[in-house]
Design a protein around this motif. Sequence first.
Motif, short mmCIF file in Angstrom:
data_model
loop_
_atom_site.label_atom_id
_atom_site.label_comp_id
_atom_site.label_asym_id
_atom_site.label_seq_id
_atom_site.Cartn_x
_atom_site.Cartn_y
_atom_site.Cartn_z
N GLU A 56 13.68 -91.05 -57.25
CA GLU A 56 13.79 -92.52 -57.59
C GLU A 56 12.61 -92.80 -58.71
OE1 GLU A 56 13.81 -94.93 -54.52
OE2 GLU A 56 15.84 -94.08 -53.59
N THR A 97 13.61 -87.88 -52.14
CA THR A 97 14.24 -89.05 -52.63
C THR A 97 13.32 -89.81 -53.24
OG1 THR A 97 14.39 -89.86 -50.36
CG2 THR A 97 16.35 -88.59 -51.32
N ALA A 98 12.28 -90.13 -52.61
CA ALA A 98 11.21 -91.21 -53.11
C ALA A 98 10.58 -90.96 -54.65
CB ALA A 98 9.97 -91.47 -52.43
N GLN A 99 10.46 -89.41 -54.99
CA GLN A 99 9.93 -89.19 -56.02
C GLN A 99 11.33 -88.99 -56.97
OE1 GLN A 99 6.87 -88.57 -57.09
NE2 GLN A 99 5.85 -89.11 -55.15
#
Length: 278
Positions: free
Chosen positions: A11, A7-9
């Motif tokens: 975003e 999810t971080a990447q």
Amino acid sequence: MTEIVNTAQFEAWNGYEGEYWAGNHDRYDAVNRGFNEPLLTAACISDGDRVLDIGCGNGQLTRAAARRAGSGSATGVDLSGPMLGRARALAAAEQIPNVTFEQGDAQVFPFLDNAFDAALSRFGIMFFADPMAAFANIARALRPGGRLAFVAMSPMPGTDLGAVFGAAAAHLDTFAVGAAEGQFTDPERIRNLLSETGFRAIDVEYREVEGIWGNDIPDATEFIMGWGPLHYHRSLADFATDDQVRQAISAALAPYVTPDGIRLRVAAWLVSATTALP
């Protein structure tokens, strides 16, 4: 779009980072296109192959693979909606019929078993949150004896990029260009990862490729100022040191001026492997 666990990447690549890369696709391709032929050669791409491009971004390597595959096909997978939009538009403009692009997370993407003869990645594999899961999933998607070839950034100190980004880091307290850490910075760690996820005949080679970063110093400086990690650390400083950062980058680029632009050598590990035969 399929399930996303990174999810971080997701975003990042659907925010500023992805928009900047999509908007500057030609510039990033000018920086990295020198790795295309080594990757296609290492993966032995030829007519009829079914090729998977992991973290395909704006799709330059995917399109090159599709051309090389001829009667075969190339599929690019990436997290970034903006970059995939650019990739599809470029493939349509270049009239390449045997290429497709999918938005998804390679760690969990529901590839069919044995669906591909070869898998490629031009720096896209560096952003996995779970490299073990990702490479196991890629290995499952490759046929027995399928080929893998990718490039990953080697440690930056002592390289052209290290000199330029190190100059910028001197004016950004949170930005450090030191000995890199991570799964893909050390050849032995790369070999162990691939071996544990089903790959064999693993080769890791240090490779440097010259890329064009701008027409002249001001042009290259502004491009580098917008590079994602540098933009992030500038923002942490509330952009208060931008004048110093810009001046430092400009000075560091001076040795790399050539008649046809600013040329920096990009250093990477070129990795090739195969899946096991039955």
